[in-house]
Design a protein around this motif. Structure first.
Motif, PDB file in Angstrom:
ATOM      1  N   GLY A  45       0.739  -1.117   0.377  1.00 46.24           N
ATOM      2  CA  GLY A  45      -0.036   0.212  -0.130  1.00 46.24           C
ATOM      3  C   GLY A  45       1.036   0.997   0.563  1.00 46.24           C
ATOM      4  O   GLY A  45       0.266   1.940  -0.709  1.00 46.24           O
ATOM      5  N   PRO A  46       1.734   1.629   1.172  1.00 49.72           N
ATOM      6  CA  PRO A  46       2.713   3.004   0.882  1.00 49.72           C
ATOM      7  C   PRO A  46       3.300   3.030  -0.279  1.00 49.72           C
ATOM      8  O   PRO A  46       3.573   3.814  -0.853  1.00 49.72           O
ATOM      9  CB  PRO A  46       4.042   2.631   1.726  1.00 49.72           C
ATOM     10  N   LEU A  52       1.107   6.624  -6.402  1.00 50.13           N
ATOM     11  CA  LEU A  52      -0.058   7.906  -6.811  1.00 50.13           C
ATOM     12  C   LEU A  52      -0.117   8.769  -6.912  1.00 50.13           C
ATOM     13  O   LEU A  52      -0.152   9.993  -7.469  1.00 50.13           O
ATOM     14  CB  LEU A  52      -0.911   7.370  -6.206  1.00 50.13           C
ATOM     15  N   ALA A  53       0.836   9.171  -5.902  1.00 46.22           N
ATOM     16  CA  ALA A  53       1.496  11.068  -5.702  1.00 46.22           C
ATOM     17  C   ALA A  53       1.585  11.886  -6.580  1.00 46.22           C
ATOM     18  O   ALA A  53       1.628  12.762  -7.263  1.00 46.22           O
ATOM     19  CB  ALA A  53       1.645  10.988  -3.918  1.00 46.22           C
ATOM     20  N   SER A  54       3.065  10.980  -7.117  1.00 50.44           N
ATOM     21  CA  SER A  54       3.980  11.188  -7.954  1.00 50.44           C
ATOM     22  C   SER A  54       2.832  11.280  -9.442  1.00 50.44           C
ATOM     23  O   SER A  54       3.659  12.204 -10.303  1.00 50.44           O
ATOM     24  CB  SER A  54       5.285  10.565  -7.511  1.00 50.44           C
ATOM     25  N   LYS A  55       2.363  10.643  -9.530  1.00 48.76           N
ATOM     26  CA  LYS A  55       1.896  10.668 -11.054  1.00 48.76           C
ATOM     27  C   LYS A  55       0.537  11.824 -11.494  1.00 48.76           C
ATOM     28  O   LYS A  55       0.261  12.202 -12.544  1.00 48.76           O
ATOM     29  CB  LYS A  55       1.216   9.606 -11.216  1.00 48.76           C
ATOM     30  N   ARG A  72      -7.458  11.415  -3.240  1.00 47.64           N
ATOM     31  CA  ARG A  72      -9.014  10.945  -3.964  1.00 47.64           C
ATOM     32  C   ARG A  72      -9.558  12.847  -4.582  1.00 47.64           C
ATOM     33  O   ARG A  72      -9.718  12.523  -5.461  1.00 47.64           O
ATOM     34  CB  ARG A  72      -9.895  10.032  -3.067  1.00 47.64           C
ATOM     35  N   SER A  73      -9.769  13.260  -3.130  1.00 49.86           N
ATOM     36  CA  SER A  73      -9.895  14.773  -2.933  1.00 49.86           C
ATOM     37  C   SER A  73     -10.116  15.294  -4.374  1.00 49.86           C
ATOM     38  O   SER A  73     -10.034  16.077  -4.786  1.00 49.86           O
ATOM     39  CB  SER A  73     -10.833  14.985  -1.875  1.00 49.86           C
ATOM     40  N   PHE A  74      -8.788  15.658  -3.847  1.00 45.40           N
ATOM     41  CA  PHE A  74      -8.016  16.317  -4.953  1.00 45.40           C
ATOM     42  C   PHE A  74      -8.430  15.834  -6.595  1.00 45.40           C
ATOM     43  O   PHE A  74      -9.054  17.371  -7.384  1.00 45.40           O
ATOM     44  CB  PHE A  74      -6.445  16.477  -4.850  1.00 45.40           C
ATOM     45  N   THR A  99     -10.388   1.285  -3.055  1.00 49.07           N
ATOM     46  CA  THR A  99     -10.600   2.781  -3.847  1.00 49.07           C
ATOM     47  C   THR A  99      -8.743   3.456  -4.255  1.00 49.07           C
ATOM     48  O   THR A  99      -9.270   4.325  -5.561  1.00 49.07           O
ATOM     49  CB  THR A  99     -10.590   3.616  -2.513  1.00 49.07           C
ATOM     50  N   ALA A 100      -7.670   2.834  -4.130  1.00 46.05           N
ATOM     51  CA  ALA A 100      -6.740   3.465  -4.768  1.00 46.05           C
ATOM     52  C   ALA A 100      -6.614   2.950  -6.259  1.00 46.05           C
ATOM     53  O   ALA A 100      -6.213   3.605  -6.810  1.00 46.05           O
ATOM     54  CB  ALA A 100      -5.541   2.584  -3.893  1.00 46.05           C
TER      55      ALA A 100
END
Length: 113
Positions: A45-46, A52-55, A72-74, A99-100
């Motif tokens: 997960g981490p 995801l954050a880098s994409k 997800r909100s952003f 969700t991820a």
């Protein structure tokens, strides 16, 4: 007179608003198991959150502190996808890997920006 706004003047919509009438997610939450990425999401997960954050060009530390609900909100607010922060938080808390993966698939289809 023309309206010329620089890229620095453009901001993403506030993520704490409910987006109604916007677009829907392109992949349903439980239709993510056909994606080969699910193994990574469930087992690491981490690492998956970091990816995801880098994409989405979010600061990678946001994946540590804000976690999946913030990412997800952003992304949802930025692309006008229906939903709310409460919904993002609940789905991310109780169905985190699904969700991820949904967010990952959405990024792959719509693009990060």
């Amino acid at each position: 007179m023309t309206d010329q706004s620089s890229p620095s003047d453009l901001t993403a919509p506030e993520p704490n608003t409910i987006t109604r009438g916007g677009e829907e997610w392109q992949k349903e939450l439980f239709d993510v198991m056909d994606s080969p990425i699910w193994i990574k999401a469930f087992l690491c997960g981490p690492c998956f959150m970091f990816e995801l954050a880098s994409k989405i060009d979010d600061h990678v530390l946001a994946s540590c502190f804000g976690g999946l609900p913030a990412l997800r909100s952003f992304y949802r607010a930025k692309h006008g996808i229906q939903g709310s922060v409460v919904n993002d938080y609940c789905l991310s808390t109780f169905l985190g890997p699904c969700t991820a993966i949904q967010l990952h698939e959405e990024i792959e289809k719509r693009g990060a920006k």
